[in-house]
Motif scaffolding. Sequence first.
Motif, PDB file in Angstrom:
ATOM      1  N   ARG A  11       1.589  -0.130  -0.727  1.00 42.42           N
ATOM      2  CA  ARG A  11       2.729  -0.686   0.010  1.00 42.42           C
ATOM      3  C   ARG A  11       2.261  -1.530   1.189  1.00 42.42           C
ATOM      4  NH1 ARG A  11       6.702   4.547   0.183  1.00 42.42           N
ATOM      5  NH2 ARG A  11       6.947   4.720  -2.071  1.00 42.42           N
ATOM      6  N   GLN A  12       3.069  -2.525   1.532  1.00 45.87           N
ATOM      7  CA  GLN A  12       2.725  -3.389   2.655  1.00 45.87           C
ATOM      8  C   GLN A  12       3.051  -2.744   3.984  1.00 45.87           C
ATOM      9  OE1 GLN A  12       4.577  -7.122   2.046  1.00 45.87           O
ATOM     10  NE2 GLN A  12       3.360  -7.636   0.270  1.00 45.87           N
ATOM     11  N   GLY A  13       4.025  -1.906   4.005  1.00 46.39           N
ATOM     12  CA  GLY A  13       4.393  -1.241   5.245  1.00 46.39           C
ATOM     13  C   GLY A  13       5.864  -0.880   5.243  1.00 46.39           C
ATOM     14  N   ARG A  14       6.260  -0.150   6.238  1.00 46.56           N
ATOM     15  CA  ARG A  14       7.651   0.262   6.363  1.00 46.56           C
ATOM     16  C   ARG A  14       8.338  -0.580   7.422  1.00 46.56           C
ATOM     17  NH1 ARG A  14       7.152   5.927   8.315  1.00 46.56           N
ATOM     18  NH2 ARG A  14       5.117   5.230   8.978  1.00 46.56           N
ATOM     19  N   TRP A  15       9.648  -0.654   7.327  1.00 45.08           N
ATOM     20  CA  TRP A  15      10.406  -1.374   8.353  1.00 45.08           C
ATOM     21  C   TRP A  15      10.365  -0.596   9.653  1.00 45.08           C
ATOM     22  CZ3 TRP A  15      12.454  -6.118   8.609  1.00 45.08           C
ATOM     23  CH2 TRP A  15      12.482  -6.845   7.431  1.00 45.08           C
TER      24      TRP A  15
END
Length: 66
Positions: A11-15
């Motif tokens: 995953r690229q990251g969380r909001w």
Amino acid sequence: MAKIIPENKARQGRWGWHGFRILIAALLLVFAAWGIAEIYGVLIKAPTSDEQHVPAPSTTEQAPAG
């Protein structure tokens, strides 16, 4: 051979809170711009005191009594 990466690592990251704050700030800026546009629209629509219509006096003349 392709490297296998687990889903949680790919995953690229969380909001998170940072993205939420940016969205709220953008929404507040939009509301401020909308309010300024509404106020400006009312100001340019309203007639100024020089342009107010004053009804002309009556032109009918009455005969002098006597």
